[in-house]
Design a protein around this motif. Sequence first.
Motif, PDB file in Angstrom:
ATOM      1  N   PHE A 131       0.809  -1.232   0.000  1.00 57.66           N
ATOM      2  CA  PHE A 131       0.000   0.000   0.000  1.00 57.66           C
ATOM      3  C   PHE A 131       0.839   1.278   0.000  1.00 57.66           C
ATOM      4  N   HIS A 132       2.119   1.209   0.375  1.00 58.56           N
ATOM      5  CA  HIS A 132       2.934   2.416   0.461  1.00 58.56           C
ATOM      6  C   HIS A 132       3.700   2.687  -0.832  1.00 58.56           C
ATOM      7  N   TRP A 133       4.151   1.636  -1.474  1.00 57.96           N
ATOM      8  CA  TRP A 133       4.846   1.816  -2.741  1.00 57.96           C
ATOM      9  C   TRP A 133       3.838   1.850  -3.885  1.00 57.96           C
ATOM     10  N   HIS A 134       4.231   2.489  -4.965  1.00 59.69           N
ATOM     11  CA  HIS A 134       3.365   2.571  -6.146  1.00 59.69           C
ATOM     12  C   HIS A 134       4.226   2.230  -7.360  1.00 59.69           C
TER      13      HIS A 134
ATOM     14  N   HIS B 175       5.166  -4.534  -8.902  1.00 57.14           N
ATOM     15  CA  HIS B 175       4.676  -4.233  -7.551  1.00 57.14           C
ATOM     16  C   HIS B 175       4.370  -5.532  -6.794  1.00 57.14           C
TER      17      HIS B 175
ATOM     18  N   ASP C  87      -2.716  -2.022  -2.666  1.00 56.09           N
ATOM     19  CA  ASP C  87      -3.062  -1.631  -4.027  1.00 56.09           C
ATOM     20  C   ASP C  87      -3.410  -2.850  -4.869  1.00 56.09           C
TER      21      ASP C  87
ATOM     22  N   ASN D   7      -2.502  -3.524  -7.799  1.00 56.14           N
ATOM     23  CA  ASN D   7      -1.328  -4.028  -8.513  1.00 56.14           C
ATOM     24  C   ASN D   7      -0.518  -5.015  -7.690  1.00 56.14           C
TER      25      ASN D   7
END
Length: 413
Positions: A155-158, A164, A232, A234
């Motif tokens: 949830f923190h990285w995009h 991902h 996320d 992804n």
Amino acid sequence: MSATTAQTPAPTPAPAPASTPARRRGQAWDTALVTVLSFVTALVISAVLIAISDKQTRDSLQYFAHYPGDTFRFAWSAIWHTYQALFYGAIFNPHTASNGTLSGYLGPISETLTNATPLIAGGLAVGVAFRAGLFNIGGQGQIIIGAVFAGFVGFHWHLPAGLHLIAAILAGILGGALWGGIAGFLKARTGAHEVITTIMLNYVAINLLGYLLSVKGFQAPPYGQAIANPVDHNATLPLLLGSSLRVHLGLILSLAAAALVWWLLKYSRLGFRLRAVGANPFAARTAGMHVENSYIVVMLISGALCGLAGVSQVLGTNPQITSDIDGGIGFDAITVALLGRANPVGTVFAGLLFGALRAGGPLMQQYAPIELVQVIQSLIVLFIAAPALIRAIYRLKTSGSSVGAELAKGWNG
């Protein structure tokens, strides 16, 4: 007169011992038979408990002497409907299948596979530690830390799709490995018993998770509940049978891990070293093996497998981390490893069995207390851990084996 030389008749050669593959096949069949009989015995005893817990059966005992047929009829009805509900919830439900949808046909088996996924990974983790003579009961903490690492990256990285997901999976495996590695390091460098250290690390992980679920940035807004931000899309594990069914790619990862562990411990040099250390650390040290390093390595591997279980939980089953993200898997994994005889193939089947018990449990509540599922699990473990009792009950030939002895033999497939 010529002297004749007396010839001593050649000794009759002793019969050749059975080949190693034949002995292994015999041991495998023997173990499988005892395991199946343990399961059947547990179901029979559980059936008695189901009958006792049924109110109609108990009430009919008051006039048993006059109408004994009522007692047997009510008891059989309770047993039949309870086990039928277990089958409907775990394997196939004709009532839901009548609607003609994919979820109606495959819904129960999908729930079984979903529940079995982290249990297989966790059972492998416990089994690997067994091979090196260690008892890893820190699965709960390792699963939590693996879920925290995977969830945070999720949830923190995009990142782009695919990348991902890979990053989140690797983060979860790394988190579990680091948490298991702590116990391995303490064992190797200070001699601290892994049972004590893994128990304490469980508490550390539980309270660390409780703290993180109260921290902004990790906790989901509006910050009123102990729940993390959602992962996320992804970074979620793809569903295998469509959006209406929960079974996900984590199942494939767990099965791949089982195959990898089987190869590692059966054919690799590292696996041979770990088995040697588990069988006799003193002899292994005399042979030049670094026992302490083996403890660290095996706990890293064991923790990584628990981290994989945490990955399947947060990236596949529950996209938001909560305080119960481990779902009791860390301790159930010990049961799965014992039931599977610390064999990777056996662990897979044991994970599927316990996944079925978990999936069918809720439907069983219509006819019997949910605690009966736990009773069945406990009885299975009881009989699996005492094969001599099963042999005595069914008058089987005694092989002198036990769970502990079989774990000490090494993995033979």
